[in-house]
Design an enzyme around this catalytic site. Structure first.
Site, PDB file in Angstrom:
ATOM      1  N   ARG A  12      -7.483  16.904  -2.201  1.00  0.00           N
ATOM      2  CA  ARG A  12      -6.841  17.281  -0.947  1.00  0.00           C
ATOM      3  C   ARG A  12      -5.822  18.371  -1.249  1.00  0.00           C
ATOM      4  O   ARG A  12      -5.355  18.518  -2.379  1.00  0.00           O
ATOM      5  CB  ARG A  12      -6.156  16.077  -0.312  1.00  0.00           C
ATOM      6  CG  ARG A  12      -7.113  15.011   0.193  1.00  0.00           C
ATOM      7  CD  ARG A  12      -6.383  13.726   0.560  1.00  0.00           C
ATOM      8  NE  ARG A  12      -5.379  13.954   1.579  1.00  0.00           N
ATOM      9  CZ  ARG A  12      -4.388  13.103   1.865  1.00  0.00           C
ATOM     10  NH1 ARG A  12      -4.250  11.986   1.155  1.00  0.00           N
ATOM     11  NH2 ARG A  12      -3.526  13.361   2.821  1.00  0.00           N
ATOM     12  N   SER A  14      -2.728  18.817  -0.039  1.00  0.00           N
ATOM     13  CA  SER A  14      -1.305  18.517   0.059  1.00  0.00           C
ATOM     14  C   SER A  14      -0.636  18.630  -1.306  1.00  0.00           C
ATOM     15  O   SER A  14      -1.281  18.529  -2.355  1.00  0.00           O
ATOM     16  CB  SER A  14      -1.088  17.107   0.617  1.00  0.00           C
ATOM     17  OG  SER A  14      -1.438  16.130  -0.345  1.00  0.00           O
ATOM     18  N   LYS A  82      -5.936   3.704  -3.075  1.00  0.00           N
ATOM     19  CA  LYS A  82      -5.769   2.887  -1.874  1.00  0.00           C
ATOM     20  C   LYS A  82      -6.500   3.471  -0.668  1.00  0.00           C
ATOM     21  O   LYS A  82      -6.746   2.756   0.307  1.00  0.00           O
ATOM     22  CB  LYS A  82      -4.282   2.717  -1.541  1.00  0.00           C
ATOM     23  CG  LYS A  82      -3.563   3.976  -1.116  1.00  0.00           C
ATOM     24  CD  LYS A  82      -2.090   3.696  -0.857  1.00  0.00           C
ATOM     25  CE  LYS A  82      -1.327   4.951  -0.477  1.00  0.00           C
ATOM     26  NZ  LYS A  82      -1.800   5.572   0.774  1.00  0.00           N
ATOM     27  N   ASP A  83      -6.877   4.757  -0.736  1.00  0.00           N
ATOM     28  CA  ASP A  83      -7.592   5.388   0.376  1.00  0.00           C
ATOM     29  C   ASP A  83      -9.101   5.189   0.303  1.00  0.00           C
ATOM     30  O   ASP A  83      -9.816   5.499   1.266  1.00  0.00           O
ATOM     31  CB  ASP A  83      -7.305   6.895   0.418  1.00  0.00           C
ATOM     32  CG  ASP A  83      -5.855   7.212   0.748  1.00  0.00           C
ATOM     33  OD1 ASP A  83      -5.218   6.400   1.432  1.00  0.00           O
ATOM     34  OD2 ASP A  83      -5.369   8.279   0.320  1.00  0.00           O
ATOM     35  N   THR A 126       7.197   4.284   9.853  1.00  0.00           N
ATOM     36  CA  THR A 126       6.022   4.046   9.017  1.00  0.00           C
ATOM     37  C   THR A 126       4.791   4.050   9.906  1.00  0.00           C
ATOM     38  O   THR A 126       4.832   3.604  11.043  1.00  0.00           O
ATOM     39  CB  THR A 126       6.100   2.709   8.253  1.00  0.00           C
ATOM     40  OG1 THR A 126       4.880   2.530   7.511  1.00  0.00           O
ATOM     41  CG2 THR A 126       6.276   1.523   9.191  1.00  0.00           C
ATOM     42  N   SER A 128       2.111   2.487   8.742  1.00  0.00           N
ATOM     43  CA  SER A 128       1.346   1.424   8.099  1.00  0.00           C
ATOM     44  C   SER A 128       1.572   0.092   8.802  1.00  0.00           C
ATOM     45  O   SER A 128       2.703  -0.407   8.859  1.00  0.00           O
ATOM     46  CB  SER A 128       1.759   1.313   6.626  1.00  0.00           C
ATOM     47  OG  SER A 128       1.362   0.075   6.081  1.00  0.00           O
ATOM     48  N   ARG A 130       0.611  -2.690   7.618  1.00  0.00           N
ATOM     49  CA  ARG A 130       1.002  -3.599   6.543  1.00  0.00           C
ATOM     50  C   ARG A 130       2.513  -3.584   6.328  1.00  0.00           C
ATOM     51  O   ARG A 130       3.160  -4.638   6.254  1.00  0.00           O
ATOM     52  CB  ARG A 130       0.285  -3.195   5.243  1.00  0.00           C
ATOM     53  CG  ARG A 130       0.794  -3.898   3.992  1.00  0.00           C
ATOM     54  CD  ARG A 130       0.238  -3.245   2.734  1.00  0.00           C
ATOM     55  NE  ARG A 130       0.620  -1.847   2.591  1.00  0.00           N
ATOM     56  CZ  ARG A 130       1.780  -1.430   2.103  1.00  0.00           C
ATOM     57  NH1 ARG A 130       2.688  -2.307   1.718  1.00  0.00           N
ATOM     58  NH2 ARG A 130       2.038  -0.130   1.995  1.00  0.00           N
ATOM     59  N   ARG A 131       3.081  -2.379   6.225  1.00  0.00           N
ATOM     60  CA  ARG A 131       4.523  -2.288   6.029  1.00  0.00           C
ATOM     61  C   ARG A 131       5.278  -2.796   7.244  1.00  0.00           C
ATOM     62  O   ARG A 131       6.263  -3.535   7.121  1.00  0.00           O
ATOM     63  CB  ARG A 131       4.906  -0.828   5.749  1.00  0.00           C
ATOM     64  CG  ARG A 131       4.483  -0.336   4.375  1.00  0.00           C
ATOM     65  CD  ARG A 131       4.652   1.165   4.234  1.00  0.00           C
ATOM     66  NE  ARG A 131       4.370   1.611   2.877  1.00  0.00           N
ATOM     67  CZ  ARG A 131       3.952   2.838   2.571  1.00  0.00           C
ATOM     68  NH1 ARG A 131       3.761   3.742   3.536  1.00  0.00           N
ATOM     69  NH2 ARG A 131       3.712   3.166   1.316  1.00  0.00           N
ATOM     70  N   ARG A 148       3.461   9.776  11.084  1.00  0.00           N
ATOM     71  CA  ARG A 148       2.508  10.238  10.092  1.00  0.00           C
ATOM     72  C   ARG A 148       3.006  11.553   9.531  1.00  0.00           C
ATOM     73  O   ARG A 148       3.957  12.128  10.019  1.00  0.00           O
ATOM     74  CB  ARG A 148       1.115  10.415  10.702  1.00  0.00           C
ATOM     75  CG  ARG A 148       0.302   9.122  10.782  1.00  0.00           C
ATOM     76  CD  ARG A 148      -1.179   9.423  10.947  1.00  0.00           C
ATOM     77  NE  ARG A 148      -1.664  10.219   9.831  1.00  0.00           N
ATOM     78  CZ  ARG A 148      -2.710  11.039   9.902  1.00  0.00           C
ATOM     79  NH1 ARG A 148      -3.373  11.172  11.041  1.00  0.00           N
ATOM     80  NH2 ARG A 148      -3.102  11.721   8.842  1.00  0.00           N
ATOM     81  N   GLY A 149       2.312  12.043   8.509  1.00  0.00           N
ATOM     82  CA  GLY A 149       2.680  13.321   7.913  1.00  0.00           C
ATOM     83  C   GLY A 149       2.862  13.191   6.414  1.00  0.00           C
ATOM     84  O   GLY A 149       2.874  12.092   5.864  1.00  0.00           O
ATOM     85  N   ASN A 150       2.996  14.344   5.750  1.00  0.00           N
ATOM     86  CA  ASN A 150       3.172  14.314   4.299  1.00  0.00           C
ATOM     87  C   ASN A 150       4.584  13.855   3.946  1.00  0.00           C
ATOM     88  O   ASN A 150       5.407  13.577   4.826  1.00  0.00           O
ATOM     89  CB  ASN A 150       2.846  15.681   3.688  1.00  0.00           C
ATOM     90  CG  ASN A 150       3.739  16.790   4.221  1.00  0.00           C
ATOM     91  OD1 ASN A 150       4.891  16.571   4.569  1.00  0.00           O
ATOM     92  ND2 ASN A 150       3.203  17.998   4.278  1.00  0.00           N
ATOM     93  N   VAL A 151       4.859  13.750   2.657  1.00  0.00           N
ATOM     94  CA  VAL A 151       6.145  13.222   2.215  1.00  0.00           C
ATOM     95  C   VAL A 151       7.297  14.053   2.763  1.00  0.00           C
ATOM     96  O   VAL A 151       8.290  13.513   3.269  1.00  0.00           O
ATOM     97  CB  VAL A 151       6.196  13.152   0.674  1.00  0.00           C
ATOM     98  CG1 VAL A 151       7.609  12.818   0.198  1.00  0.00           C
ATOM     99  CG2 VAL A 151       5.203  12.121   0.158  1.00  0.00           C
ATOM    100  N   THR A 153       7.429  15.877   5.455  1.00  0.00           N
ATOM    101  CA  THR A 153       7.560  15.652   6.899  1.00  0.00           C
ATOM    102  C   THR A 153       8.293  14.354   7.182  1.00  0.00           C
ATOM    103  O   THR A 153       9.203  14.293   8.020  1.00  0.00           O
ATOM    104  CB  THR A 153       6.168  15.625   7.555  1.00  0.00           C
ATOM    105  OG1 THR A 153       5.542  16.895   7.375  1.00  0.00           O
ATOM    106  CG2 THR A 153       6.275  15.327   9.043  1.00  0.00           C
ATOM    107  N   ARG A 154       7.906  13.298   6.460  1.00  0.00           N
ATOM    108  CA  ARG A 154       8.523  12.005   6.725  1.00  0.00           C
ATOM    109  C   ARG A 154       9.981  11.955   6.265  1.00  0.00           C
ATOM    110  O   ARG A 154      10.841  11.412   6.956  1.00  0.00           O
ATOM    111  CB  ARG A 154       7.687  10.904   6.068  1.00  0.00           C
ATOM    112  CG  ARG A 154       6.393  10.640   6.834  1.00  0.00           C
ATOM    113  CD  ARG A 154       5.550   9.572   6.191  1.00  0.00           C
ATOM    114  NE  ARG A 154       4.759  10.108   5.083  1.00  0.00           N
ATOM    115  CZ  ARG A 154       4.039   9.360   4.262  1.00  0.00           C
ATOM    116  NH1 ARG A 154       4.026   8.045   4.416  1.00  0.00           N
ATOM    117  NH2 ARG A 154       3.331   9.912   3.298  1.00  0.00           N
ATOM    118  N   CYS A 241      -8.502  -0.070   5.155  1.00  0.00           N
ATOM    119  CA  CYS A 241      -7.244   0.306   4.515  1.00  0.00           C
ATOM    120  C   CYS A 241      -6.094   0.404   5.504  1.00  0.00           C
ATOM    121  O   CYS A 241      -4.945   0.582   5.093  1.00  0.00           O
ATOM    122  CB  CYS A 241      -7.413   1.632   3.764  1.00  0.00           C
ATOM    123  SG  CYS A 241      -7.878   3.022   4.793  1.00  0.00           S
TER     124      CYS A 241
END
Length: 315
Positions: A12, A14, A82-83, A126, A128, A130-131, A148-151, A153-154, A241
Site C-alpha cells: 500500500r 501509505s 490483521k488485515d 476509533t 474499530s 473491537r476497541r 478513519r484515516g492514516n496515522v 490524520t488520526r 476483521c
C-alpha cells in the site's frame, strides 16, 4: 525457477505501509544481497473514506495487493497481518510471518492524559468496533467517535481538538518512529488487540518456489504459531476483521516445554455483555487451540454479540 534479478514487493502507498514494507525489503537485501523494488498498489480501503463496515471490512486493504501477486505484477506483497482474511486463497502462499512487533493498543490523548484520566464525556476516536466495545466495557463515561484515516490524520484530530484522544496500534507508531506520542499503552487485560495485530504477512504465489525460499529466512515460528491461533479463533467464530473480536496468543515455557496461551474477547459494542475466555495448548497445535476457544465462546453466546450493529451505525 531461475534467480530473480529484481524482487518486486507490492505495498500500500501509505507512509506506514511503505515503512513496514521497507523493513522487509532491507532484510531481504541483507540476507540475500538482491535488488528489491517497492511497487505501490492502491486498495479499496485506501480510496474510500466510508466506514469499514460499509465497504465490506474484510480484505479491503489487501485484495488489490493479492490480485497483483496472483497476476505476476509483483513477486510478493507485504500486509499488516490483521488485515488478511482468514479464508485461504489457494493461489497464494503465506511464506513468511516475521517476528512480531508490540501487539498492544495505545492511547494518544490531549495534555498527556491516560484513559482513566479523561473526563466524563471526553471524545475518543476509533473506527474499530473491537476497541470501542472494550473501552465502553470499562465504564469510564467517554464518548466513542467513529473515525478513519492514516496515522497522521488520526493524530491530527487530537491536535486540532476534534477529539480528546485516539486509539492506535503501538506497532504502527513504533514503525513510524512516533512511539513517544503515546500517552498510555493499554493493558491487554483491559483491551485485547486484534488477531494478528503487530505482525506482518509476506505472501507470494503458491507456485513461486524461488520467492518462498528467499522469504523463509524471515519466518519466525513463535510468531506464526501465535497468529495462527488468533486467526483460527477468528475464523472459527466466522467473524471478519471488523467484528468486535480481540485475541492475543503468547508462547511461554511450561512444565512440559513451550506452551501457547490464547486469550479472546467478544463484546457488544456498548461494552456489555462481553465474553472473555482463554485456552492453552502446544504451539504445534495452534489452530486447534483457536478452534477450541471459539467453540467455548460460541457456547457462551458469542454469535449474538457479533451480530450487533458495528460502531457508527444505527441501532
Amino acid at each position: 525457477m531461475t534467480p530473480k534479478n529484481v524482487l518486486r514487493i507490492g505495498t500500500r502507498a501509505s507512509l506506514l505501509a511503505t515503512t513496514q514494507t521497507e523493513t522487509i525489503a532491507a532484510a531481504l537485501r541483507d540476507a540475500h544481497g538482491i535488488d528489491v523494488e517497492l511497487v505501490p498498489v492502491s486498495t479499496e480501503g485506501d480510496r474510500s473514506r466510508e466506514p469499514l463496515s460499509v465497504i465490506g471490512g474484510q480484505g479491503v486493504f489487501v485484495a488489490a495487493l493479492r490480485e497483483a501477486v496472483a497476476a505476476g505484477d509483483v513477486d510478493l506483497a507485504v500486509h499488516s497481518l490483521k488485515d488478511l482474511p482468514t479464508t485461504p486463497d489457494e493461489r497464494l502462499n503465506l511464506a513468511a510471518v516475521p517476528t512480531r512487533a508490540d501487539s498492544r493498543d495505545v492511547l494518544v490523548a490531549r495534555d498527556g492524559l491516560t484513559l482513566g484520566e479523561l473526563p466524563t464525556g471526553a471524545r475518543v476516536g476509533t473506527g474499530s468496533a473491537r476497541r470501542a466495545a472494550q473501552i465502553n466495557a470499562l465504564g469510564l463515561g467517554v464518548e466513542i467517535v467513529p473515525i478513519r484515516g492514516n496515522v497522521d490524520t488520526r493524530l491530527g484530530k487530537v491536535a486540532s481538538g476534534e477529539v480528546d484522544a485516539v486509539v492506535l496500534a503501538m506497532a504502527g507508531l513504533v514503525r513510524l518512529g512516533r512511539a513517544d506520542e503515546a500517552t498510555e499503552v493499554l493493558d491487554p487485560i483491559q483491551v485485547l488487540p486484534a488477531p494478528g495485530q503487530g505482525a506482518l504477512a509476506c505472501e507470494c504465489r503458491a507456485d513461486d518456489v524461488a520467492t518462498a525460499r528467499l522469504l523463509d529466512v524471515l519466518d519466525d515460528p513463535d510468531t506464526r504459531a501465535a497468529v495462527t491461533a488468533e486467526r483460527s479463533l477468528l475464523a472459527s467464530l466466522e467473524a471478519g476483521c471488523t467484528a468486535p473480536v480481540g485475541a492475543l496468543a503468547e508462547i511461554a515455557w511450561g512444565d512440559d516445554g513451550d506452551e501457547l496461551w490464547l486469550r479472546g474477547v467478544v463484546a457488544d459494542p456498548s461494552g456489555s455483555p462481553s465474553i472473555r475466555l482463554s485456552a492453552t495448548g502446544s504451539p504445534r497445535e495452534a489452530a486447534a487451540v483457536g478452534e477450541r476457544l471459539a467453540a467455548e465462546m460460541l457456547a457462551e453466546g458469542a454469535a449474538d454479540l457479533m451480530a450487533c450493529p458495528p460502531i457508527g451505525t444505527a441501532q
